[in-house]
Design an enzyme around this catalytic site. Sequence first.
Site, short mmCIF file in Angstrom:
data_model
loop_
_atom_site.label_atom_id
_atom_site.label_comp_id
_atom_site.label_asym_id
_atom_site.label_seq_id
_atom_site.Cartn_x
_atom_site.Cartn_y
_atom_site.Cartn_z
N HIS B 122 0.88 -1.18 0.00
CA HIS B 122 0.00 0.00 0.00
C HIS B 122 0.92 1.23 0.00
O HIS B 122 2.01 1.18 0.57
CB HIS B 122 -0.84 -0.05 1.28
CG HIS B 122 -1.88 1.03 1.41
ND1 HIS B 122 -1.58 2.32 1.77
CD2 HIS B 122 -3.22 1.00 1.25
CE1 HIS B 122 -2.70 3.04 1.83
NE2 HIS B 122 -3.70 2.26 1.52
N ASP B 201 2.89 -4.06 8.48
CA ASP B 201 1.70 -3.25 8.24
C ASP B 201 0.49 -4.16 8.47
O ASP B 201 0.17 -5.00 7.65
CB ASP B 201 1.75 -2.71 6.81
CG ASP B 201 0.45 -2.03 6.39
OD1 ASP B 201 -0.51 -2.02 7.19
OD2 ASP B 201 0.41 -1.51 5.26
N GLN B 204 -4.59 -4.61 7.27
CA GLN B 204 -5.55 -5.60 6.78
C GLN B 204 -5.47 -6.92 7.54
O GLN B 204 -6.19 -7.87 7.22
CB GLN B 204 -5.33 -5.89 5.28
CG GLN B 204 -5.53 -4.69 4.39
CD GLN B 204 -6.96 -4.18 4.40
OE1 GLN B 204 -7.90 -4.92 4.72
NE2 GLN B 204 -7.13 -2.92 4.07
N LYS B 227 -10.45 0.08 10.57
CA LYS B 227 -10.54 -1.15 9.78
C LYS B 227 -10.83 -2.35 10.67
O LYS B 227 -10.87 -3.49 10.21
CB LYS B 227 -9.24 -1.38 9.00
CG LYS B 227 -9.03 -0.37 7.88
CD LYS B 227 -7.82 -0.72 7.08
CE LYS B 227 -7.31 0.45 6.25
NZ LYS B 227 -8.07 0.66 5.01
N CYS B 365 -4.76 2.25 -3.74
CA CYS B 365 -3.55 2.87 -3.18
C CYS B 365 -2.33 1.98 -3.40
O CYS B 365 -1.48 1.86 -2.51
CB CYS B 365 -3.71 3.17 -1.69
SG CYS B 365 -4.99 4.36 -1.34
C1 LIG Z 1 -2.39 -2.55 3.74
C2 LIG Z 1 -2.73 -1.15 4.16
N1 LIG Z 1 -1.78 -0.37 4.70
C3 LIG Z 1 -2.05 0.87 5.10
C4 LIG Z 1 -3.29 1.43 4.97
C5 LIG Z 1 -3.51 2.85 5.41
O1 LIG Z 1 -4.43 2.89 6.45
P1 LIG Z 1 -4.99 4.29 6.97
O2 LIG Z 1 -5.51 5.00 5.75
O3 LIG Z 1 -6.09 3.92 7.92
O4 LIG Z 1 -3.88 5.01 7.62
C6 LIG Z 1 -4.30 0.67 4.39
C7 LIG Z 1 -5.65 1.26 4.18
O5 LIG Z 1 -6.25 1.15 3.14
C8 LIG Z 1 -4.02 -0.65 3.98
O6 LIG Z 1 -4.96 -1.41 3.43
#
Ligand SMILES: Cc1ncc(COP(=O)(O)O)c(C=O)c1O
Lengths: 135, 407
Positions: B122, B201, B204, B227, B365
């Site tokens: 991401h 990270d 998910q 999430k 993203c």
């Molecule tokens: C794998 C992953 N990392 C990071 C993020 C970023 O999360 P946030 O926008 O809540 O900071 C997301 C959110 O879509 C994600 O799916």
Amino acid sequence: MKLPEPSEIVDDLEFLGDWESRYQYIIDLGKALPKLPEDARADELKVKGCQSDVWLLPSHQGDVMTFQVDSDAVIVRGLLALVMSAYNEKSPAEILQFDIDGFFKELDLERHISPTRGNGLRAIVGKIRELAATG
Amino acid sequence: MALDVQAIRAQFPILSREVNGKPLVYLDNAATTQKPQAMIDALVSFYTECNSNVHRGAHALSDESTRRYEHARDVVAGFIGAASREEVIWTSGTTESINIVSKGMAQRLQAGDEVLVTEMEHHANLVTWQQACKAAGARLLVVPILANGALDADAFVTMLSEKTAFVAMPQVSNALGTVNPVRSLIKEVRARSPRALVLIDGAQGVAHGGVKVADLDCDFYAFSGHKMFGPTGVGVLWGRRALLAEWPVWLTGGEMIAEVSYQDATWGALPHRLEAGTPHISGAVGLAAAIEWFQTLDVADVQAHEKALLDRAVALGSEFKGLRLVGAAPEKIGVFSFVIEGTHPADIGFILDKQGVAIRTGDHCAQPLMKRLGLPGTARASFSVYNTLDEVDALFTALAKARDMLV
Ligand SMILES: Cc1ncc(COP(=O)(O)O)c(C=O)c1O
């Protein structure tokens, strides 16, 4: 393709009651809209939407302005066809006079052209009007 | 025991609403999950009964809100198996959590150091490291994925070396659903790159249950409250205590200091040294309520149910003319990403929305990943514990209509 006039589109869509036939109409317009050749899909013509990309290739023909437009999403192409019915082969004065928001509102499609909708349509309209204003 | 999905659904008020005149089928859980009544009640209760600032008031309300707020930290610590509550840092979400680590690393990386990320990152776990490397003159290495969307574990191992200073990877890919074998990959890191730190990270990963940071043996774990049934605007950075105690402070101001003069300041103790300013108090309280709600469920049941949803989607997808699954790693959870021949994902998403089915379309993203896969984007249905097999069927009914209209 000869696009229907805005007034015809309004009539057609008014006649089509449910969302499926309305969007089928828009999709069919989108399919009928001539495509920009791949090599004309240059980056400098690209208007990036967050869901799909849109391209605008403007040119002049005598007193009227002509545009070629394209998108990789067919519903956006259909909506672009609506925009083209209003702007293509029109004089700058006609373009600046045309109430595009009112037109989309009359079609009950105003949410597609609202500034919050990231589909590039708003940006295309802005660019066309800017070109018309600067001649 | 099987999960009583209807009983779970009954606790999520939003799931009974309609969209475009159709019952809502919410399949955009990877973007954000819906909220159980218990979490909504916790927010309402906080604001109606004890709202005040934390750690500073000389009055009853402040004591009470500080208690709820710090209790929330204990809940998170227990949930992810932190060794101590001081290891739980409140942030605004995964993105901020990763930034705290990457900005700190940018000060520590030396020219010639290497940082490993994966092709399925991401942007939050890519741009951060790419920028840290640029700032420090370090090298960013990108571990490839296999054709099926699984991480190329062999390549991962060969890319590790003494030069590796940092490894960042997702527990679960938001675009493909791939579950990375983080535990075994981290074993390889420890064996080959003794000084490397590892960030997972968990954006998910965490909502599928069962995460224990000590088992993973990572150094940092990042996730977002929204999430996993909690509010937006709150998230967590977990880190090993010894690291966090020394980590470069990233925000300065109130709450995080020990002593301040006009010309100088010293930093307070963990966890506050990394939490400047008034925190998202209700967010923390809400997240704790969401976690406590989630902990009433059996993790094995949750995972079995989510697997059944994904299996059904994959089975129906394989029979659906023109549909191509994007990401078919053997270990997968929660995410059904796909394209339909002759259509653009944005069109699919739009026609589904008209039928009350909420999915996400686009690059998720992960622009470099989409480029790598040669796709303009995908349509993505993502599942949570409250989704039903009937909803998976509804997705495919809606997709059939979309294909009829578009192709
Ligand atoms: C794998 C992953 N990392 C990071 C993020 C970023 O999360 P946030 O926008 O809540 O900071 C997301 C959110 O879509 C994600 O799916």
